[in-house]
Design a protein around this motif. Structure first.
Motif, PDB file in Angstrom:
ATOM      1  N   ASP A 114       0.809  -1.222   0.000  1.00 26.45           N
ATOM      2  CA  ASP A 114       0.000   0.000   0.000  1.00 26.45           C
ATOM      3  C   ASP A 114       0.840   1.270   0.000  1.00 26.45           C
ATOM      4  N   HIS A 115       1.891   1.294   0.831  1.00 24.59           N
ATOM      5  CA  HIS A 115       2.627   2.563   0.940  1.00 24.59           C
ATOM      6  C   HIS A 115       3.340   2.906  -0.364  1.00 24.59           C
ATOM      7  N   THR A 153       0.464   4.146  -2.820  1.00 25.24           N
ATOM      8  CA  THR A 153      -0.047   5.488  -2.518  1.00 25.24           C
ATOM      9  C   THR A 153       1.033   6.543  -2.799  1.00 25.24           C
ATOM     10  N   THR A 196      -7.045  -1.897  -2.030  1.00 30.99           N
ATOM     11  CA  THR A 196      -7.226  -2.315  -0.633  1.00 30.99           C
ATOM     12  C   THR A 196      -7.902  -1.183   0.147  1.00 30.99           C
ATOM     13  N   ALA A 253      -6.812   0.225   2.833  1.00 28.05           N
ATOM     14  CA  ALA A 253      -5.823   1.260   3.182  1.00 28.05           C
ATOM     15  C   ALA A 253      -5.644   2.231   2.008  1.00 28.05           C
ATOM     16  N   GLN A 254      -5.604   1.696   0.785  1.00 27.30           N
ATOM     17  CA  GLN A 254      -5.466   2.566  -0.399  1.00 27.30           C
ATOM     18  C   GLN A 254      -6.712   3.437  -0.550  1.00 27.30           C
ATOM     19  N   LYS A 305      -8.716   4.484   1.794  1.00 33.48           N
ATOM     20  CA  LYS A 305      -8.720   5.534   2.824  1.00 33.48           C
ATOM     21  C   LYS A 305      -7.741   6.638   2.457  1.00 33.48           C
TER      22      LYS A 305
END
Ligand SMILES: Nc1ccn([C@@H]2O[C@H](COP(=O)(O)OP(=O)(O)OP(=O)(O)O)[C@@H](O)[C@H]2O)c(=O)n1
Ligand SMILES: Nc1nc2c(ncn2[C@@H]2O[C@H](COP(=O)(O)OP(=O)(O)O)[C@@H](O)[C@H]2O)c(=O)[nH]1
Length: 228
Positions: free
Chosen positions: A66-67, A70, A93, A95-96, A98
Protein backbone atom coordinates in the motif's frame (compact mmCIF):
# COMPACT_ATOMS: atom_id res chain seq x y z
CA UNK A 1 -21.32 27.63 -17.27
CA UNK A 2 -19.98 26.22 -14.00
CA UNK A 3 -17.44 23.49 -14.66
CA UNK A 4 -17.36 20.65 -12.20
CA UNK A 5 -14.69 18.01 -12.24
CA UNK A 6 -15.74 14.39 -12.19
CA UNK A 7 -13.78 11.67 -10.39
CA UNK A 8 -14.57 8.00 -10.72
CA UNK A 9 -13.03 4.63 -9.91
CA UNK A 10 -13.61 1.31 -11.67
CA UNK A 11 -13.11 -1.91 -9.71
CA UNK A 12 -13.37 -5.57 -10.58
CA UNK A 13 -11.41 -8.80 -10.57
CA UNK A 14 -8.67 -9.45 -13.13
CA UNK A 15 -10.26 -9.87 -16.56
CA UNK A 16 -13.56 -8.23 -15.60
CA UNK A 17 -13.18 -5.63 -18.34
CA UNK A 18 -11.96 -2.61 -16.36
CA UNK A 19 -9.46 -1.61 -19.03
CA UNK A 20 -11.89 -2.23 -21.90
CA UNK A 21 -14.75 -0.31 -20.27
CA UNK A 22 -12.44 2.49 -19.09
CA UNK A 23 -11.37 3.09 -22.68
CA UNK A 24 -15.03 3.36 -23.74
CA UNK A 25 -15.80 5.77 -20.90
CA UNK A 26 -12.75 7.88 -21.73
CA UNK A 27 -13.82 8.08 -25.37
CA UNK A 28 -17.50 8.76 -24.76
CA UNK A 29 -17.23 11.16 -21.84
CA UNK A 30 -13.78 12.69 -22.17
CA UNK A 31 -12.54 11.54 -18.78
CA UNK A 32 -8.84 10.86 -18.53
CA UNK A 33 -8.26 7.12 -18.10
CA UNK A 34 -5.67 6.49 -15.41
CA UNK A 35 -4.47 2.91 -15.14
CA UNK A 36 -2.47 1.99 -12.05
CA UNK A 37 -0.89 -0.90 -13.97
CA UNK A 38 0.25 1.40 -16.79
CA UNK A 39 1.52 3.90 -14.27
CA UNK A 40 3.51 1.20 -12.48
CA UNK A 41 5.00 0.04 -15.79
CA UNK A 42 5.97 3.62 -16.70
CA UNK A 43 7.74 4.00 -13.36
CA UNK A 44 9.51 0.70 -13.81
CA UNK A 45 10.64 1.69 -17.30
CA UNK A 46 11.87 5.06 -16.01
CA UNK A 47 13.68 3.40 -13.09
CA UNK A 48 12.17 5.71 -10.49
CA UNK A 49 12.80 4.78 -6.87
CA UNK A 50 9.22 3.58 -6.38
CA UNK A 51 9.28 1.85 -9.78
CA UNK A 52 12.36 -0.17 -8.87
CA UNK A 53 10.70 -1.17 -5.60
CA UNK A 54 7.38 -2.04 -7.27
CA UNK A 55 9.15 -4.21 -9.83
CA UNK A 56 10.46 -6.57 -7.13
CA UNK A 57 6.84 -7.39 -6.20
CA UNK A 58 5.28 -7.51 -9.67
CA UNK A 59 8.00 -9.87 -10.93
CA UNK A 60 7.02 -12.31 -8.21
CA UNK A 61 3.32 -11.95 -9.06
CA UNK A 62 2.67 -10.12 -5.77
CA UNK A 63 0.65 -7.03 -5.01
CA UNK A 64 2.69 -3.90 -4.54
CA UNK A 65 2.43 -2.77 -0.87
CA UNK A 66 0.00 0.00 0.00
CA UNK A 67 2.63 2.56 0.94
CA UNK A 68 4.38 2.15 -2.43
CA UNK A 69 1.12 2.40 -4.37
CA UNK A 70 -0.05 5.49 -2.52
CA UNK A 71 3.36 7.14 -2.78
CA UNK A 72 3.26 6.58 -6.53
CA UNK A 73 -0.33 7.47 -7.27
CA UNK A 74 -1.50 10.15 -4.88
CA UNK A 75 0.96 12.84 -6.00
CA UNK A 76 -0.06 12.09 -9.56
CA UNK A 77 -3.74 12.55 -8.72
CA UNK A 78 -3.01 15.71 -6.75
CA UNK A 79 -1.41 17.16 -9.87
CA UNK A 80 -4.62 16.60 -11.80
CA UNK A 81 -6.51 19.46 -10.22
CA UNK A 82 -7.93 20.55 -13.58
CA UNK A 83 -8.83 17.12 -14.93
CA UNK A 84 -11.79 14.82 -14.70
CA UNK A 85 -10.54 11.27 -14.40
CA UNK A 86 -11.41 7.61 -14.14
CA UNK A 87 -9.00 5.49 -12.12
CA UNK A 88 -8.61 1.81 -13.02
CA UNK A 89 -6.82 -0.60 -10.67
CA UNK A 90 -6.54 1.70 -7.65
CA UNK A 91 -7.60 1.58 -4.86
CA UNK A 92 -7.20 -2.16 -4.42
CA UNK A 93 -7.23 -2.32 -0.63
CA UNK A 94 -9.02 -0.54 2.19
CA UNK A 95 -5.82 1.26 3.18
CA UNK A 96 -5.47 2.57 -0.40
CA UNK A 97 -9.14 3.61 -0.44
CA UNK A 98 -8.72 5.53 2.82
CA UNK A 99 -5.61 7.25 1.50
CA UNK A 100 -7.48 8.21 -1.68
CA UNK A 101 -10.37 9.54 0.42
CA UNK A 102 -8.10 11.95 2.17
CA UNK A 103 -6.94 13.33 -1.19
CA UNK A 104 -10.19 13.73 -3.09
CA UNK A 105 -13.94 13.19 -3.07
CA UNK A 106 -15.03 10.53 -5.53
CA UNK A 107 -18.27 11.07 -7.42
CA UNK A 108 -18.84 7.49 -8.47
CA UNK A 109 -17.47 3.95 -8.21
CA UNK A 110 -18.20 1.24 -10.78
CA UNK A 111 -17.77 -2.33 -9.61
CA UNK A 112 -17.82 -5.18 -12.14
CA UNK A 113 -19.14 -8.55 -11.05
CA UNK A 114 -18.23 -11.23 -13.60
CA UNK A 115 -18.47 -15.03 -13.19
CA UNK A 116 -15.28 -17.01 -12.67
CA UNK A 117 -15.66 -19.14 -15.83
CA UNK A 118 -15.92 -15.99 -17.94
CA UNK A 119 -12.81 -14.47 -16.35
CA UNK A 120 -10.87 -17.68 -16.90
CA UNK A 121 -11.81 -17.84 -20.59
CA UNK A 122 -11.05 -14.18 -21.23
CA UNK A 123 -7.69 -14.11 -19.47
CA UNK A 124 -6.35 -17.26 -21.05
CA UNK A 125 -7.00 -15.48 -24.35
CA UNK A 126 -5.68 -12.05 -23.33
CA UNK A 127 -2.74 -10.65 -25.29
CA UNK A 128 -1.01 -7.46 -24.28
CA UNK A 129 1.25 -4.94 -25.96
CA UNK A 130 3.65 -4.38 -23.07
CA UNK A 131 4.89 -0.92 -24.09
CA UNK A 132 1.43 0.69 -24.32
CA UNK A 133 -0.75 -1.61 -22.19
CA UNK A 134 -3.12 -2.12 -25.17
CA UNK A 135 -5.17 -5.23 -24.60
CA UNK A 136 -6.51 -7.75 -27.12
CA UNK A 137 -8.57 -10.90 -26.98
CA UNK A 138 -8.37 -13.37 -29.81
CA UNK A 139 -12.17 -13.70 -29.95
CA UNK A 140 -13.53 -10.39 -28.66
CA UNK A 141 -11.12 -7.79 -30.03
CA UNK A 142 -8.38 -9.49 -32.05
CA UNK A 143 -5.45 -7.49 -33.44
CA UNK A 144 -5.51 -6.77 -37.18
CA UNK A 145 -2.42 -8.93 -37.62
CA UNK A 146 -2.21 -12.01 -35.43
CA UNK A 147 0.29 -11.60 -32.57
CA UNK A 148 1.08 -7.94 -33.44
CA UNK A 149 0.02 -4.63 -31.87
CA UNK A 150 -2.27 -2.63 -34.21
CA UNK A 151 -0.43 0.66 -33.86
CA UNK A 152 3.23 -0.24 -33.44
CA UNK A 153 3.30 -3.67 -35.13
CA UNK A 154 5.34 -4.91 -32.17
CA UNK A 155 4.83 -8.43 -30.77
CA UNK A 156 2.08 -9.11 -28.23
CA UNK A 157 2.72 -11.13 -25.09
CA UNK A 158 0.70 -13.12 -22.56
CA UNK A 159 1.16 -12.83 -18.77
CA UNK A 160 1.86 -16.03 -16.86
CA UNK A 161 -0.47 -14.86 -14.11
CA UNK A 162 -3.36 -14.72 -16.63
CA UNK A 163 -3.23 -18.50 -16.97
CA UNK A 164 -5.88 -20.56 -15.14
CA UNK A 165 -3.39 -21.99 -12.60
CA UNK A 166 -2.62 -18.53 -11.22
CA UNK A 167 -6.13 -17.17 -11.60
CA UNK A 168 -7.84 -18.94 -8.70
CA UNK A 169 -5.40 -17.47 -6.21
CA UNK A 170 -5.62 -14.02 -7.80
CA UNK A 171 -9.41 -14.07 -7.63
CA UNK A 172 -9.48 -15.25 -4.04
CA UNK A 173 -7.10 -12.47 -3.14
CA UNK A 174 -9.20 -9.92 -5.04
CA UNK A 175 -12.37 -10.98 -3.21
CA UNK A 176 -10.71 -10.71 0.19
CA UNK A 177 -9.18 -7.30 -0.30
CA UNK A 178 -11.98 -5.75 -2.39
CA UNK A 179 -14.86 -6.56 -0.02
CA UNK A 180 -14.12 -3.86 2.59
CA UNK A 181 -13.45 -1.35 -0.22
CA UNK A 182 -16.80 -2.14 -1.83
CA UNK A 183 -18.50 -1.87 1.58
CA UNK A 184 -16.89 1.52 2.15
CA UNK A 185 -18.12 2.90 -1.18
CA UNK A 186 -21.56 1.35 -0.63
CA UNK A 187 -21.81 3.14 2.70
CA UNK A 188 -20.93 6.41 0.97
CA UNK A 189 -23.75 5.81 -1.55
CA UNK A 190 -21.48 6.06 -4.60
CA UNK A 191 -21.15 2.38 -5.55
CA UNK A 192 -22.76 1.05 -8.74
CA UNK A 193 -22.44 -2.68 -9.34
CA UNK A 194 -22.78 -4.26 -12.82
CA UNK A 195 -23.04 -8.00 -13.39
CA UNK A 196 -22.87 -10.04 -16.58
CA UNK A 197 -20.75 -12.11 -18.91
CA UNK A 198 -20.40 -9.69 -21.84
CA UNK A 199 -18.93 -6.22 -21.88
CA UNK A 200 -21.17 -5.22 -24.79
CA UNK A 201 -24.26 -5.97 -22.70
CA UNK A 202 -22.97 -4.21 -19.57
CA UNK A 203 -21.74 -1.14 -21.43
CA UNK A 204 -25.21 0.36 -22.24
CA UNK A 205 -26.08 0.40 -18.52
CA UNK A 206 -22.82 2.11 -17.61
CA UNK A 207 -23.24 4.50 -20.51
CA UNK A 208 -26.72 5.52 -19.41
CA UNK A 209 -25.68 5.89 -15.76
CA UNK A 210 -22.83 8.20 -16.75
CA UNK A 211 -25.08 10.11 -19.15
CA UNK A 212 -27.17 11.15 -16.16
CA UNK A 213 -24.03 12.47 -14.44
CA UNK A 214 -21.91 13.92 -17.25
CA UNK A 215 -22.67 15.05 -20.80
CA UNK A 216 -21.54 12.54 -23.42
CA UNK A 217 -20.05 15.24 -25.65
CA UNK A 218 -17.30 16.96 -23.75
CA UNK A 219 -16.61 20.54 -24.71
CA UNK A 220 -13.38 21.52 -26.41
CA UNK A 221 -11.43 21.29 -23.17
CA UNK A 222 -12.10 17.66 -22.29
CA UNK A 223 -10.39 18.12 -18.96
CA UNK A 224 -13.30 20.21 -17.67
CA UNK A 225 -16.49 18.26 -17.60
CA UNK A 226 -19.44 20.61 -17.09
CA UNK A 227 -22.30 19.10 -15.17
CA UNK A 228 -25.83 19.92 -16.27
N1 LIG B 1 -3.44 -1.32 -6.96
C1 LIG B 1 -2.56 -2.14 -7.60
C2 LIG B 1 -2.54 -2.25 -9.02
C3 LIG B 1 -1.60 -3.08 -9.62
N2 LIG B 1 -0.72 -3.76 -8.83
C4 LIG B 1 0.34 -4.62 -9.41
O1 LIG B 1 0.60 -4.26 -10.75
C5 LIG B 1 0.45 -5.37 -11.63
C6 LIG B 1 -0.03 -4.92 -12.98
O2 LIG B 1 -1.19 -4.12 -12.85
P1 LIG B 1 -2.40 -4.22 -13.90
O3 LIG B 1 -1.91 -4.12 -15.28
O4 LIG B 1 -3.50 -3.30 -13.45
O5 LIG B 1 -2.83 -5.61 -13.50
P2 LIG B 1 -3.15 -6.98 -14.05
O6 LIG B 1 -2.41 -7.97 -13.21
O7 LIG B 1 -3.07 -7.07 -15.53
O8 LIG B 1 -4.63 -6.96 -13.51
P3 LIG B 1 -5.93 -6.99 -14.31
O9 LIG B 1 -5.86 -8.38 -14.80
O10 LIG B 1 -6.96 -6.67 -13.28
O11 LIG B 1 -5.88 -5.99 -15.45
C7 LIG B 1 -0.48 -6.29 -10.86
O12 LIG B 1 -0.41 -7.64 -11.26
C8 LIG B 1 -0.01 -6.09 -9.42
O13 LIG B 1 1.17 -6.83 -9.16
C9 LIG B 1 -0.77 -3.65 -7.47
O14 LIG B 1 0.00 -4.30 -6.77
N3 LIG B 1 -1.70 -2.85 -6.86
N1 LIG C 1 -14.85 -12.64 -24.99
C1 LIG C 1 -14.88 -11.45 -24.37
N2 LIG C 1 -13.73 -10.87 -24.02
C2 LIG C 1 -13.79 -9.67 -23.40
C3 LIG C 1 -15.01 -9.01 -23.15
N3 LIG C 1 -14.73 -7.83 -22.52
C4 LIG C 1 -13.38 -7.76 -22.41
N4 LIG C 1 -12.81 -8.86 -22.97
C5 LIG C 1 -11.40 -9.24 -23.05
O1 LIG C 1 -11.08 -9.83 -21.79
C6 LIG C 1 -9.76 -9.52 -21.38
C7 LIG C 1 -9.79 -8.78 -20.05
O2 LIG C 1 -10.33 -7.47 -20.23
P1 LIG C 1 -9.60 -6.21 -19.59
O3 LIG C 1 -10.33 -5.01 -20.05
O4 LIG C 1 -8.14 -6.31 -19.79
O5 LIG C 1 -9.96 -6.46 -18.03
P2 LIG C 1 -9.28 -5.96 -16.68
O6 LIG C 1 -8.28 -7.01 -16.29
O7 LIG C 1 -10.42 -5.90 -15.70
O8 LIG C 1 -8.68 -4.61 -16.98
C8 LIG C 1 -9.15 -8.72 -22.53
O9 LIG C 1 -8.46 -9.63 -23.37
C9 LIG C 1 -10.38 -8.12 -23.23
O10 LIG C 1 -10.13 -7.87 -24.61
C10 LIG C 1 -16.23 -9.67 -23.54
O11 LIG C 1 -17.35 -9.19 -23.35
N5 LIG C 1 -16.09 -10.87 -24.15
Amino acid sequence: MMAKLFRAVIMGPPGSGKGTISERIAQSFGLKHLSSGDFLRENIAANTEAGVLAKTYIERGLMVPDHVMTRLLLPRLEEMTRHSWLMDGFPCTLAQAKALNSTCDLDLVISLNIPYETLKDRLSDRWIHPASGRVYNMGFNPPHVQGRDDLSGEPLIQHDNDQPEALVARLRHYKDVAKPVIDLYKSKGILHMFSGTETDRIWPYINSLLSTKIPSRPETDTQHIPLP
